[in-house]
Design a protein around this motif. Structure first.
Motif, PDB file in Angstrom:
ATOM      1  N   ALA A 148       0.820  -1.216   0.000  1.00  0.00           N
ATOM      2  CA  ALA A 148       0.000   0.000   0.000  1.00  0.00           C
ATOM      3  C   ALA A 148       0.853   1.265   0.000  1.00  0.00           C
ATOM      4  CB  ALA A 148      -0.930   0.003   1.211  1.00  0.00           C
ATOM      5  N   GLU A 149       2.149   1.124  -0.252  1.00  0.00           N
ATOM      6  CA  GLU A 149       3.038   2.285  -0.214  1.00  0.00           C
ATOM      7  C   GLU A 149       2.633   3.344  -1.234  1.00  0.00           C
ATOM      8  OE1 GLU A 149       5.223  -1.477   0.922  1.00  0.00           O
ATOM      9  OE2 GLU A 149       4.119  -0.850  -0.856  1.00  0.00           O
ATOM     10  N   LEU A 150       2.150   2.916  -2.382  1.00  0.00           N
ATOM     11  CA  LEU A 150       1.786   3.871  -3.435  1.00  0.00           C
ATOM     12  C   LEU A 150       0.659   4.782  -2.969  1.00  0.00           C
ATOM     13  CD1 LEU A 150       2.497   4.541  -6.440  1.00  0.00           C
ATOM     14  CD2 LEU A 150       0.519   3.148  -7.067  1.00  0.00           C
ATOM     15  N   GLU A 151      -0.401   4.207  -2.389  1.00  0.00           N
ATOM     16  CA  GLU A 151      -1.527   5.009  -1.904  1.00  0.00           C
ATOM     17  C   GLU A 151      -1.132   5.840  -0.680  1.00  0.00           C
ATOM     18  OE1 GLU A 151      -3.093   1.755  -4.346  1.00  0.00           O
ATOM     19  OE2 GLU A 151      -1.699   1.807  -2.651  1.00  0.00           O
ATOM     20  N   ALA A 152      -0.366   5.251   0.211  1.00  0.00           N
ATOM     21  CA  ALA A 152      -0.029   5.929   1.464  1.00  0.00           C
ATOM     22  C   ALA A 152       0.820   7.171   1.249  1.00  0.00           C
ATOM     23  CB  ALA A 152       0.684   4.966   2.411  1.00  0.00           C
ATOM     24  N   THR A 153       1.579   7.203   0.142  1.00  0.00           N
ATOM     25  CA  THR A 153       2.473   8.347  -0.097  1.00  0.00           C
ATOM     26  C   THR A 153       2.001   9.251  -1.224  1.00  0.00           C
ATOM     27  OG1 THR A 153       3.851   6.933  -1.516  1.00  0.00           O
ATOM     28  CG2 THR A 153       4.492   7.134   0.804  1.00  0.00           C
ATOM     29  N   ARG A 154       0.812   8.972  -1.759  1.00  0.00           N
ATOM     30  CA  ARG A 154       0.268   9.845  -2.807  1.00  0.00           C
ATOM     31  C   ARG A 154      -0.034  11.227  -2.226  1.00  0.00           C
ATOM     32  NH1 ARG A 154      -3.763   6.654  -5.092  1.00  0.00           N
ATOM     33  NH2 ARG A 154      -2.311   5.992  -6.728  1.00  0.00           N
ATOM     34  N   ASN A 155       0.295  12.273  -2.942  1.00  0.00           N
ATOM     35  CA  ASN A 155       0.056  13.661  -2.505  1.00  0.00           C
ATOM     36  C   ASN A 155       0.780  13.993  -1.204  1.00  0.00           C
ATOM     37  OD1 ASN A 155      -1.774  14.023  -4.707  1.00  0.00           O
ATOM     38  ND2 ASN A 155      -3.394  13.064  -3.498  1.00  0.00           N
ATOM     39  N   CYS A 156       1.907  13.337  -0.972  1.00  0.00           N
ATOM     40  CA  CYS A 156       2.701  13.585   0.243  1.00  0.00           C
ATOM     41  C   CYS A 156       4.061  14.181  -0.080  1.00  0.00           C
ATOM     42  CB  CYS A 156       2.907  12.286   1.023  1.00  0.00           C
ATOM     43  SG  CYS A 156       1.420  11.597   1.752  1.00  0.00           S
ATOM     44  N   GLY A 157       4.229  14.650  -1.315  1.00  0.00           N
ATOM     45  CA  GLY A 157       5.545  15.102  -1.752  1.00  0.00           C
ATOM     46  C   GLY A 157       6.191  16.125  -0.845  1.00  0.00           C
ATOM     47  N   GLU A 158       5.418  17.146  -0.430  1.00  0.00           N
ATOM     48  CA  GLU A 158       5.986  18.201   0.411  1.00  0.00           C
ATOM     49  C   GLU A 158       6.425  17.655   1.762  1.00  0.00           C
ATOM     50  OE1 GLU A 158       3.326  21.458   0.757  1.00  0.00           O
ATOM     51  OE2 GLU A 158       3.279  21.897  -1.385  1.00  0.00           O
ATOM     52  N   LEU A 159       5.637  16.755   2.322  1.00  0.00           N
ATOM     53  CA  LEU A 159       5.999  16.157   3.609  1.00  0.00           C
ATOM     54  C   LEU A 159       7.261  15.307   3.478  1.00  0.00           C
ATOM     55  CD1 LEU A 159       2.574  15.007   5.136  1.00  0.00           C
ATOM     56  CD2 LEU A 159       4.167  16.658   6.110  1.00  0.00           C
ATOM     57  N   LEU A 160       7.292  14.461   2.463  1.00  0.00           N
ATOM     58  CA  LEU A 160       8.422  13.554   2.319  1.00  0.00           C
ATOM     59  C   LEU A 160       9.703  14.286   1.952  1.00  0.00           C
ATOM     60  CD1 LEU A 160       6.745  10.529   0.486  1.00  0.00           C
ATOM     61  CD2 LEU A 160       7.065  10.909   2.931  1.00  0.00           C
ATOM     62  N   CYS A 161       9.573  15.402   1.252  1.00  0.00           N
ATOM     63  CA  CYS A 161      10.755  16.209   0.909  1.00  0.00           C
ATOM     64  C   CYS A 161      11.497  16.688   2.149  1.00  0.00           C
ATOM     65  CB  CYS A 161      10.341  17.416   0.069  1.00  0.00           C
ATOM     66  SG  CYS A 161      10.096  17.051  -1.675  1.00  0.00           S
ATOM     67  N   ASP A 162      10.763  16.887   3.234  1.00  0.00           N
ATOM     68  CA  ASP A 162      11.353  17.415   4.461  1.00  0.00           C
ATOM     69  C   ASP A 162      11.595  16.335   5.516  1.00  0.00           C
ATOM     70  OD1 ASP A 162      11.343  20.029   3.477  1.00  0.00           O
ATOM     71  OD2 ASP A 162       9.283  20.369   4.154  1.00  0.00           O
ATOM     72  N   THR A 163      11.394  15.065   5.159  1.00  0.00           N
ATOM     73  CA  THR A 163      11.554  13.983   6.129  1.00  0.00           C
ATOM     74  C   THR A 163      12.986  13.460   6.091  1.00  0.00           C
ATOM     75  OG1 THR A 163       9.235  13.348   5.826  1.00  0.00           O
ATOM     76  CG2 THR A 163      10.689  11.728   6.849  1.00  0.00           C
ATOM     77  N   PRO A 164      13.713  13.507   7.203  1.00  0.00           N
ATOM     78  CA  PRO A 164      15.124  13.115   7.190  1.00  0.00           C
ATOM     79  C   PRO A 164      15.358  11.631   6.932  1.00  0.00           C
ATOM     80  CG  PRO A 164      14.607  14.449   9.128  1.00  0.00           C
ATOM     81  CD  PRO A 164      13.311  14.088   8.495  1.00  0.00           C
TER      82      PRO A 164
END
Length: 271
Positions: free
Chosen positions: A203-219
Protein backbone atom coordinates in the motif's frame (compact mmCIF):
# COMPACT_ATOMS: atom_id res chain seq x y z
CA UNK A 1 11.60 -26.40 10.05
CA UNK A 2 8.24 -25.68 8.46
CA UNK A 3 5.32 -25.02 10.78
CA UNK A 4 1.91 -23.91 9.56
CA UNK A 5 3.28 -23.16 6.11
CA UNK A 6 6.01 -20.77 7.29
CA UNK A 7 9.67 -21.74 7.14
CA UNK A 8 11.48 -20.94 10.37
CA UNK A 9 15.10 -20.32 9.45
CA UNK A 10 18.14 -20.62 11.64
CA UNK A 11 18.88 -16.88 11.76
CA UNK A 12 15.27 -16.25 12.83
CA UNK A 13 15.61 -18.70 15.70
CA UNK A 14 18.94 -17.10 16.64
CA UNK A 15 17.31 -13.66 16.59
CA UNK A 16 14.45 -14.86 18.77
CA UNK A 17 16.90 -16.28 21.31
CA UNK A 18 18.83 -12.99 21.39
CA UNK A 19 15.56 -11.12 21.89
CA UNK A 20 13.80 -13.16 24.60
CA UNK A 21 16.27 -15.82 25.71
CA UNK A 22 16.59 -19.55 25.13
CA UNK A 23 13.90 -20.77 27.54
CA UNK A 24 11.14 -18.46 26.29
CA UNK A 25 12.14 -19.09 22.67
CA UNK A 26 11.82 -22.83 23.23
CA UNK A 27 8.39 -22.26 24.79
CA UNK A 28 7.18 -20.23 21.79
CA UNK A 29 8.48 -22.77 19.27
CA UNK A 30 7.04 -25.73 21.18
CA UNK A 31 3.62 -24.10 21.43
CA UNK A 32 3.76 -23.36 17.71
CA UNK A 33 4.63 -26.97 16.93
CA UNK A 34 1.76 -28.20 19.12
CA UNK A 35 -0.67 -25.66 17.56
CA UNK A 36 -1.31 -23.98 20.92
CA UNK A 37 -2.47 -20.42 20.36
CA UNK A 38 -2.27 -18.95 23.88
CA UNK A 39 0.28 -16.08 23.94
CA UNK A 40 3.64 -16.45 25.65
CA UNK A 41 4.71 -13.62 27.97
CA UNK A 42 8.39 -12.76 27.64
CA UNK A 43 10.63 -9.93 28.76
CA UNK A 44 12.44 -8.20 25.93
CA UNK A 45 14.69 -5.22 26.64
CA UNK A 46 12.79 -4.42 29.86
CA UNK A 47 9.36 -4.75 28.21
CA UNK A 48 6.93 -7.58 28.96
CA UNK A 49 5.65 -8.62 25.55
CA UNK A 50 2.92 -11.00 24.45
CA UNK A 51 3.91 -13.31 21.59
CA UNK A 52 1.31 -15.36 19.70
CA UNK A 53 2.91 -18.72 18.77
CA UNK A 54 0.67 -19.37 15.76
CA UNK A 55 0.97 -15.91 14.20
CA UNK A 56 3.96 -14.05 12.76
CA UNK A 57 4.96 -12.58 16.13
CA UNK A 58 8.05 -14.72 16.65
CA UNK A 59 9.43 -13.67 13.26
CA UNK A 60 8.81 -9.98 13.97
CA UNK A 61 10.37 -10.12 17.45
CA UNK A 62 13.37 -11.90 15.94
CA UNK A 63 13.76 -9.30 13.16
CA UNK A 64 13.30 -6.24 15.33
CA UNK A 65 14.85 -7.03 18.70
CA UNK A 66 17.15 -9.91 17.84
CA UNK A 67 18.50 -9.00 14.42
CA UNK A 68 18.04 -5.22 14.89
CA UNK A 69 16.61 -4.67 11.40
CA UNK A 70 15.45 -1.12 12.21
CA UNK A 71 18.89 -0.01 13.37
CA UNK A 72 20.43 2.69 11.15
CA UNK A 73 24.14 2.32 10.63
CA UNK A 74 26.81 4.93 10.20
CA UNK A 75 25.77 6.84 13.30
CA UNK A 76 22.34 7.52 11.80
CA UNK A 77 20.41 6.96 15.02
CA UNK A 78 22.63 9.36 16.97
CA UNK A 79 22.33 11.97 14.20
CA UNK A 80 18.53 11.67 14.12
CA UNK A 81 18.38 12.00 17.91
CA UNK A 82 20.48 15.17 17.78
CA UNK A 83 18.18 16.57 15.12
CA UNK A 84 15.10 15.65 17.17
CA UNK A 85 16.53 17.50 20.19
CA UNK A 86 17.10 20.60 18.05
CA UNK A 87 13.52 20.41 16.81
CA UNK A 88 12.25 20.13 20.38
CA UNK A 89 14.29 23.15 21.41
CA UNK A 90 12.77 25.16 18.54
CA UNK A 91 9.22 24.24 19.57
CA UNK A 92 8.46 21.41 17.15
CA UNK A 93 7.37 17.88 18.10
CA UNK A 94 9.43 15.17 16.36
CA UNK A 95 7.17 12.35 15.14
CA UNK A 96 7.90 8.86 13.89
CA UNK A 97 5.04 7.31 11.92
CA UNK A 98 5.03 3.52 12.29
CA UNK A 99 2.73 2.41 9.47
CA UNK A 100 2.07 -1.31 9.72
CA UNK A 101 2.85 -1.47 13.42
CA UNK A 102 1.41 -4.98 13.75
CA UNK A 103 1.63 -6.16 17.40
CA UNK A 104 3.56 -3.06 18.50
CA UNK A 105 7.09 -4.45 18.58
CA UNK A 106 8.43 -1.93 16.04
CA UNK A 107 6.59 0.86 17.89
CA UNK A 108 8.34 -0.01 21.15
CA UNK A 109 11.71 -0.40 19.46
CA UNK A 110 11.47 3.03 17.79
CA UNK A 111 10.12 4.69 20.95
CA UNK A 112 13.06 3.42 23.00
CA UNK A 113 15.70 4.47 20.48
CA UNK A 114 14.33 7.93 19.75
CA UNK A 115 13.45 9.39 23.16
CA UNK A 116 12.59 12.86 21.82
CA UNK A 117 9.98 11.56 19.39
CA UNK A 118 6.32 10.58 19.55
CA UNK A 119 5.57 7.34 17.70
CA UNK A 120 2.25 7.28 15.84
CA UNK A 121 1.47 3.58 15.44
CA UNK A 122 -0.94 2.69 12.61
CA UNK A 123 -2.33 -0.84 12.29
CA UNK A 124 -5.47 -1.98 10.42
CA UNK A 125 -5.73 -5.62 11.53
CA UNK A 126 -8.02 -5.76 14.61
CA UNK A 127 -6.30 -8.68 16.34
CA UNK A 128 -2.84 -7.22 15.77
CA UNK A 129 -4.10 -3.84 16.99
CA UNK A 130 -5.36 -5.43 20.22
CA UNK A 131 -1.90 -6.90 20.73
CA UNK A 132 -0.35 -3.50 20.03
CA UNK A 133 -2.50 -1.86 22.70
CA UNK A 134 -1.63 -4.62 25.18
CA UNK A 135 2.11 -4.58 24.47
CA UNK A 136 2.34 -0.78 24.58
CA UNK A 137 0.16 -0.32 27.68
CA UNK A 138 1.63 2.19 30.11
CA UNK A 139 4.26 3.51 27.71
CA UNK A 140 4.37 7.22 27.02
CA UNK A 141 5.05 8.89 23.64
CA UNK A 142 2.96 6.34 21.73
CA UNK A 143 -0.16 7.37 19.79
CA UNK A 144 -2.03 4.31 18.44
CA UNK A 145 -4.41 4.47 15.49
CA UNK A 146 -6.60 1.54 14.44
CA UNK A 147 -6.68 1.91 10.69
CA UNK A 148 -4.54 2.20 7.60
CA UNK A 149 -2.36 4.90 6.10
CA UNK A 150 -3.98 5.70 2.74
CA UNK A 151 -4.65 8.49 0.24
CA UNK A 152 -7.94 9.59 1.84
CA UNK A 153 -9.61 9.97 5.22
CA UNK A 154 -12.42 7.45 5.17
CA UNK A 155 -12.47 3.68 5.03
CA UNK A 156 -10.65 0.82 3.35
CA UNK A 157 -11.15 -2.93 3.38
CA UNK A 158 -8.81 -5.33 5.14
CA UNK A 159 -7.46 -7.87 2.68
CA UNK A 160 -8.06 -11.05 4.61
CA UNK A 161 -6.08 -14.23 4.06
CA UNK A 162 -5.29 -17.48 5.81
CA UNK A 163 -1.78 -16.21 6.39
CA UNK A 164 -0.34 -14.49 9.46
CA UNK A 165 -1.31 -10.96 10.45
CA UNK A 166 1.84 -9.37 9.01
CA UNK A 167 0.69 -10.36 5.50
CA UNK A 168 -2.72 -8.66 5.61
CA UNK A 169 -2.92 -5.48 3.60
CA UNK A 170 -5.75 -3.16 2.66
CA UNK A 171 -7.52 -2.09 -0.51
CA UNK A 172 -10.28 0.30 -1.52
CA UNK A 173 -13.53 -0.59 0.18
CA UNK A 174 -14.96 -0.23 3.66
CA UNK A 175 -14.82 -1.56 7.17
CA UNK A 176 -11.50 -0.18 8.42
CA UNK A 177 -10.65 3.48 9.02
CA UNK A 178 -8.15 5.12 6.70
CA UNK A 179 -6.13 8.26 7.26
CA UNK A 180 -3.69 10.34 5.25
CA UNK A 181 -0.21 11.04 6.48
CA UNK A 182 -1.05 14.74 6.66
CA UNK A 183 -4.20 14.13 8.75
CA UNK A 184 -2.32 11.81 11.10
CA UNK A 185 0.35 14.41 11.79
CA UNK A 186 -2.34 17.07 12.31
CA UNK A 187 -3.46 15.18 15.41
CA UNK A 188 -0.17 16.02 17.13
CA UNK A 189 0.48 19.69 18.01
CA UNK A 190 3.47 21.19 16.17
CA UNK A 191 4.26 17.82 14.57
CA UNK A 192 7.31 17.47 12.37
CA UNK A 193 8.03 14.15 10.65
CA UNK A 194 11.37 12.73 11.75
CA UNK A 195 10.91 9.26 10.27
CA UNK A 196 8.34 7.45 8.17
CA UNK A 197 8.49 3.69 8.65
CA UNK A 198 6.27 1.62 6.35
CA UNK A 199 5.67 -2.12 6.28
CA UNK A 200 2.23 -2.07 4.67
CA UNK A 201 2.12 -4.95 2.20
CA UNK A 202 2.05 -3.03 -1.08
CA UNK A 203 0.00 0.00 0.00
CA UNK A 204 3.04 2.28 -0.21
CA UNK A 205 1.79 3.87 -3.44
CA UNK A 206 -1.53 5.01 -1.90
CA UNK A 207 -0.03 5.93 1.46
CA UNK A 208 2.47 8.35 -0.10
CA UNK A 209 0.27 9.84 -2.81
CA UNK A 210 0.06 13.66 -2.50
CA UNK A 211 2.70 13.59 0.24
CA UNK A 212 5.54 15.10 -1.75
CA UNK A 213 5.99 18.20 0.41
CA UNK A 214 6.00 16.16 3.61
CA UNK A 215 8.42 13.55 2.32
CA UNK A 216 10.75 16.21 0.91
CA UNK A 217 11.35 17.41 4.46
CA UNK A 218 11.55 13.98 6.13
CA UNK A 219 15.12 13.11 7.19
CA UNK A 220 14.64 9.34 7.23
CA UNK A 221 12.29 6.90 5.48
CA UNK A 222 12.37 3.19 6.30
CA UNK A 223 10.45 0.82 4.03
CA UNK A 224 10.03 -2.89 3.53
CA UNK A 225 9.53 -2.94 -0.27
CA UNK A 226 6.70 -5.05 -1.68
CA UNK A 227 7.13 -4.58 -5.44
CA UNK A 228 7.83 -8.30 -5.68
CA UNK A 229 4.20 -8.89 -4.69
CA UNK A 230 2.82 -6.50 -7.32
CA UNK A 231 5.21 -6.35 -10.29
CA UNK A 232 4.85 -3.30 -12.50
CA UNK A 233 2.89 -1.24 -9.97
CA UNK A 234 5.74 0.97 -8.82
CA UNK A 235 4.84 0.94 -5.14
CA UNK A 236 7.63 3.38 -4.20
CA UNK A 237 7.20 5.77 -7.13
CA UNK A 238 5.94 8.67 -4.99
CA UNK A 239 8.72 8.16 -2.46
CA UNK A 240 11.44 8.24 -5.09
CA UNK A 241 9.88 11.26 -6.79
CA UNK A 242 9.91 13.17 -3.50
CA UNK A 243 13.64 12.51 -3.10
CA UNK A 244 14.59 13.99 -6.48
CA UNK A 245 17.41 16.50 -6.07
CA UNK A 246 18.15 15.48 -2.48
CA UNK A 247 21.42 13.96 -1.37
CA UNK A 248 20.31 10.66 0.16
CA UNK A 249 22.16 7.60 1.44
CA UNK A 250 20.46 4.27 0.72
CA UNK A 251 21.09 1.50 3.22
CA UNK A 252 19.80 -2.05 3.55
CA UNK A 253 19.23 -3.81 6.85
CA UNK A 254 17.52 -7.17 6.58
CA UNK A 255 14.36 -6.66 4.54
CA UNK A 256 14.33 -2.88 5.05
CA UNK A 257 15.39 -0.12 2.67
CA UNK A 258 16.60 2.87 4.71
CA UNK A 259 16.73 6.29 3.02
CA UNK A 260 18.45 8.94 5.13
CA UNK A 261 19.84 12.42 4.49
CA UNK A 262 23.49 12.10 3.56
CA UNK A 263 24.41 15.23 5.52
CA UNK A 264 23.16 13.60 8.72
CA UNK A 265 25.46 10.63 8.27
CA UNK A 266 28.33 12.93 7.28
CA UNK A 267 27.87 14.94 10.47
CA UNK A 268 27.77 11.72 12.49
CA UNK A 269 31.06 10.56 10.95
CA UNK A 270 32.69 13.92 11.63
CA UNK A 271 31.67 14.06 15.30
Amino acid sequence: MTIRGMLIKGHQVDGLVRAIGLRKSASVLLRRALRLDSPVQAFCQDHLLSIRPLDSDLFVVSQIFGNQEYEIGGGGREALNRLARLWRQSGSTPVIVDAGANAGYSTIYLRDRYPEAIVAAVEPDPQAYEMLISNCAGLDRIMPFHGALWDHDGEVALRMSDGPSWSRGVLDGGGVSSITLRSLLARIPRARLLMLKMDIEGAELEATRNCGELLCDTPCIVIEPHDFMMPGRGCLSHVFASLAGRKIDSLMNGENLILIESDLLASASAS
